[in-house]
Structures are given as C-alpha cells and as structure tokens.
Motif scaffolding. Structure first.
Motif, PDB file in Angstrom:
ATOM      1  N   UNK A  77      21.690 -18.948 -22.501  1.00 55.71           N
ATOM      2  CA  UNK A  77      20.400 -18.392 -22.112  1.00 55.71           C
ATOM      3  C   UNK A  77      19.396 -18.747 -23.204  1.00 55.71           C
ATOM      4  N   UNK A  78      18.230 -19.251 -22.811  1.00 55.75           N
ATOM      5  CA  UNK A  78      17.179 -19.581 -23.772  1.00 55.75           C
ATOM      6  C   UNK A  78      16.219 -18.408 -23.906  1.00 55.75           C
ATOM      7  N   UNK A  79      15.806 -18.119 -25.133  1.00 52.99           N
ATOM      8  CA  UNK A  79      14.833 -17.062 -25.380  1.00 52.99           C
ATOM      9  C   UNK A  79      13.450 -17.676 -25.496  1.00 52.99           C
ATOM     10  N   UNK A  80      12.481 -17.076 -24.796  1.00 54.66           N
ATOM     11  CA  UNK A  80      11.122 -17.599 -24.800  1.00 54.66           C
ATOM     12  C   UNK A  80      10.146 -16.429 -24.791  1.00 54.66           C
ATOM     13  N   UNK A  81       9.110 -16.515 -25.598  1.00 56.37           N
ATOM     14  CA  UNK A  81       8.095 -15.474 -25.629  1.00 56.37           C
ATOM     15  C   UNK A  81       7.138 -15.652 -24.464  1.00 56.37           C
ATOM     16  N   UNK A 107      13.319 -12.387 -11.498  1.00 51.68           N
ATOM     17  CA  UNK A 107      13.841 -11.390 -12.438  1.00 51.68           C
ATOM     18  C   UNK A 107      15.297 -11.125 -12.099  1.00 51.68           C
ATOM     19  N   UNK A 108      16.169 -11.356 -13.063  1.00 49.64           N
ATOM     20  CA  UNK A 108      17.601 -11.194 -12.810  1.00 49.64           C
ATOM     21  C   UNK A 108      18.007  -9.731 -12.700  1.00 49.64           C
ATOM     22  N   UNK A 109      17.150  -8.817 -13.162  1.00 49.66           N
ATOM     23  CA  UNK A 109      17.476  -7.393 -13.074  1.00 49.66           C
ATOM     24  C   UNK A 109      18.701  -7.018 -13.891  1.00 49.66           C
ATOM     25  N   UNK A 110      19.018  -7.818 -14.873  1.00 47.46           N
ATOM     26  CA  UNK A 110      20.220  -7.615 -15.674  1.00 47.46           C
ATOM     27  C   UNK A 110      20.644  -8.941 -16.262  1.00 47.46           C
ATOM     28  N   UNK A 111      21.910  -9.256 -16.166  1.00 48.61           N
ATOM     29  CA  UNK A 111      22.454 -10.482 -16.733  1.00 48.61           C
ATOM     30  C   UNK A 111      22.298 -11.640 -15.745  1.00 48.61           C
ATOM     31  N   UNK A 112      21.582 -12.690 -16.146  1.00 47.36           N
ATOM     32  CA  UNK A 112      21.391 -13.833 -15.251  1.00 47.36           C
ATOM     33  C   UNK A 112      22.687 -14.560 -14.939  1.00 47.36           C
ATOM     34  N   UNK A 113      23.705 -14.373 -15.764  1.00 46.65           N
ATOM     35  CA  UNK A 113      24.969 -15.059 -15.529  1.00 46.65           C
ATOM     36  C   UNK A 113      25.740 -14.468 -14.358  1.00 46.65           C
ATOM     37  N   UNK A 165      15.364 -13.749 -16.767  1.00 45.59           N
ATOM     38  CA  UNK A 165      14.792 -14.412 -15.611  1.00 45.59           C
ATOM     39  C   UNK A 165      15.453 -15.769 -15.380  1.00 45.59           C
ATOM     40  N   UNK A 166      15.455 -16.194 -14.120  1.00 42.58           N
ATOM     41  CA  UNK A 166      15.694 -17.593 -13.799  1.00 42.58           C
ATOM     42  C   UNK A 166      14.350 -18.286 -13.707  1.00 42.58           C
ATOM     43  N   UNK A 167      14.288 -19.524 -14.185  1.00 43.33           N
ATOM     44  CA  UNK A 167      13.120 -20.364 -13.954  1.00 43.33           C
ATOM     45  C   UNK A 167      13.589 -21.538 -13.106  1.00 43.33           C
ATOM     46  N   UNK A 168      12.856 -21.800 -12.058  1.00 45.32           N
ATOM     47  CA  UNK A 168      13.272 -22.796 -11.063  1.00 45.32           C
ATOM     48  C   UNK A 168      12.198 -23.874 -10.934  1.00 45.32           C
ATOM     49  N   UNK A 169      12.539 -25.074 -11.366  1.00 45.92           N
ATOM     50  CA  UNK A 169      11.632 -26.218 -11.218  1.00 45.92           C
ATOM     51  C   UNK A 169      12.003 -26.966  -9.935  1.00 45.92           C
ATOM     52  N   UNK A 170      10.969 -27.382  -9.227  1.00 42.95           N
ATOM     53  CA  UNK A 170      11.196 -28.019  -7.931  1.00 42.95           C
ATOM     54  C   UNK A 170      10.131 -29.081  -7.683  1.00 42.95           C
ATOM     55  N   UNK A 187      17.208 -22.618 -14.556  1.00 45.10           N
ATOM     56  CA  UNK A 187      17.685 -22.364 -15.914  1.00 45.10           C
ATOM     57  C   UNK A 187      17.527 -20.876 -16.226  1.00 45.10           C
ATOM     58  N   UNK A 188      18.293 -20.414 -17.198  1.00 44.23           N
ATOM     59  CA  UNK A 188      18.368 -18.990 -17.526  1.00 44.23           C
ATOM     60  C   UNK A 188      17.564 -18.696 -18.782  1.00 44.23           C
ATOM     61  N   UNK A 189      16.670 -17.690 -18.663  1.00 42.08           N
ATOM     62  CA  UNK A 189      15.778 -17.338 -19.763  1.00 42.08           C
ATOM     63  C   UNK A 189      15.854 -15.846 -20.081  1.00 42.08           C
ATOM     64  N   UNK A 190      15.608 -15.524 -21.342  1.00 39.21           N
ATOM     65  CA  UNK A 190      15.268 -14.169 -21.739  1.00 39.21           C
ATOM     66  C   UNK A 190      13.834 -14.203 -22.221  1.00 39.21           C
TER      67      UNK A 190
END
Length: 243
Positions: A77-81, A107-113, A165-170, A187-190
């Motif tokens: 998981x990547x951390x991003x401000x 919003x994953x509402x918890x653990x994105x994994x 959060x998940x970020x989805x590029x399309x 991809x998975x973000x905090x």
C-alpha cells in the motif's frame, strides 16, 4: 500444429505493442512498480492489483471492469498526502490516441487488501475526453497522455477524508466503431491529512454499471462523416469530485 518459440515470442510482442496498461506510478515522489502481467503472482510485490493480460476489456458488464482480471489485491500500500500528485505510467509508447482518460477512487472502508469494490463506491477525481478539434482528427486526452511520455498526472483532492482507498486509472480506446476497449488498473493507497471531504451519493458510481455499449458516447463511430464536424463528446458517468 507446431509453433516455434520465436513465433510465440513474436505473437506476444505483437500483443504487447498493441495493448497494455499502467506499469508504474510516481506517488508523492516515490516510484512504485505495477504488477507484471503474464507472470505468476507468486513473489510479486506491488501496490497494484493483479492484471494478467495486455488485452482490453470489451464487455462493460464484466466484473473485471473494476480492476481488470484477475483483480486480486496487491501486497503493498502506498501512502500519499491529500493534495499530492499521482502520476501513472502506461507502457511506452501507448498505442491508442483516440479516447478519454479517467481516474477514479473508492474508499475501502478498512483494509484495501480485503476490499471488494462492488456497488456505488467509485468516484472520479480526474477526467478528460476530447480536448480540441473534431472526433476523428482532434486531440483526445489519450493522445495528450502519449505526448506526455505515456503518463497522466492527477491530484488527490486536498480535502479528502484520510483512509484507505483504491485509485483506478482507465483509458478507453475509441478507434473501433461500437466496440470500445477499456484498460483499467487499480492501486492501493493510504491517504493522509486532516480533510473531512466525502463524495456525495450523486457522485458515486458502480463499475461495472456506469458504462453501456448502447450509450451514444460509447457507440460513436469516430471515423464517420458526422464525426468530422463533431467537436464535443460527453464523458460517461458522474461529475468529478473536486473536494
């Protein structure tokens, strides 16, 4: 029928040159490699969810529309401000220059994994379609992405509530009439920060669900006579959440 190793490699190379996806990210100044398709998931460490093929998705009702196939969670998981930039890099050069680029989050509402992105959980943070000119020869955002080194940079809304959060590029290739080609990766973000922003229900969409082959935007023939004088194209789905 016998196929030589050289023939198989050539066929795979032709596939790779015609299609692909997001292969890496720059998030807050840190580079993260994506999942490597056509390789076993065993031993791969990535913030990106698994995608197994360079081929596009052509049926927008498939569950794989969310995060591609197989869509299994990444190990990192990547951390991003909030307020920081995220740059996605497609395989270079990306071959399709007619179509939009969209960036979604959920919003994953918890653990994105362990999160499954079903239902109305997706909101856009960025989108661009036809930038200038007409449908067949104008500048599309996918063409701009190619001109920028097959990359696209977006900003995480500065007021977005912290969380996972998940970020989805399309990107959607529109060069074949009535048969768009979807290329999504997640991809998975905090997200960190002190924001309290949460997208309104009207800005949320389900994927699959938001796209339909019967939508005029999706069924358009960009090489038709009408397209030569058409200078607008409606991007499907809700408006962008700006925070």
């Amino acid at each position: 029928m016998y196929f030589s190793t050289a023939a198989i490699v050539a066929a795979l190379s032709a596939t790779a040159s015609a299609h692909g996806g997001v292969v890496s990210y720059d998030i807050g100044g840190t580079t993260y490699n994506g999942f490597v398709p056509y390789n076993s998931a065993s031993g791969q460490t990535s913030i990106q969810r698994e995608w197994d093929s360079y081929n596009p998705i052509q049926d927008p009702t498939l569950a794989s529309m969310a995060c591609n196939a197989a869509g299994a969670p990444g190990s990192l998981v990547a951390t991003v401000a909030a307020g920081s930039k995220v740059t996605a890099y497609w395989n270079k050069p990306w071959p399709h220059t007619i179509g939009p680029v969209l960036v979604w989050m959920a919003n994953c509402g918890g653990d994105c994994k362990t999160f499954e992105p079903t239902g109305n959980v997706w909101f856009k943070i960025d989108q661009a379609g036809l930038i200038s000119g007409n449908l067949d020869t104008g500048l599309w955002s996918s063409g701009e992405m190619v001109a920028n080194g097959s990359s696209w940079t977006s900003t995480i809304p500065s007021s977005l509530k912290p969380g996972n959060y998940l970020i989805r590029h399309e990107t959607i290739a529109m060069h074949t009439a009535g048969q768009p080609q979807w290329y999504p990766e997640c991809a998975q973000l905090t997200v960190t920060g002190s924001g309290t922003g949460v997208p309104a229900a009207s800005l949320l969409a389900a994927i699959p669900g938001v796209y339909s082959l019967s939508d005029p935007a999706m069924s358009v023939d960009v090489y038709s006579t009408a397209a030569q004088t058409t200078t607008t194209w409606a991007i499907p789905g809700p408006a962008v959440y700006s925070g």
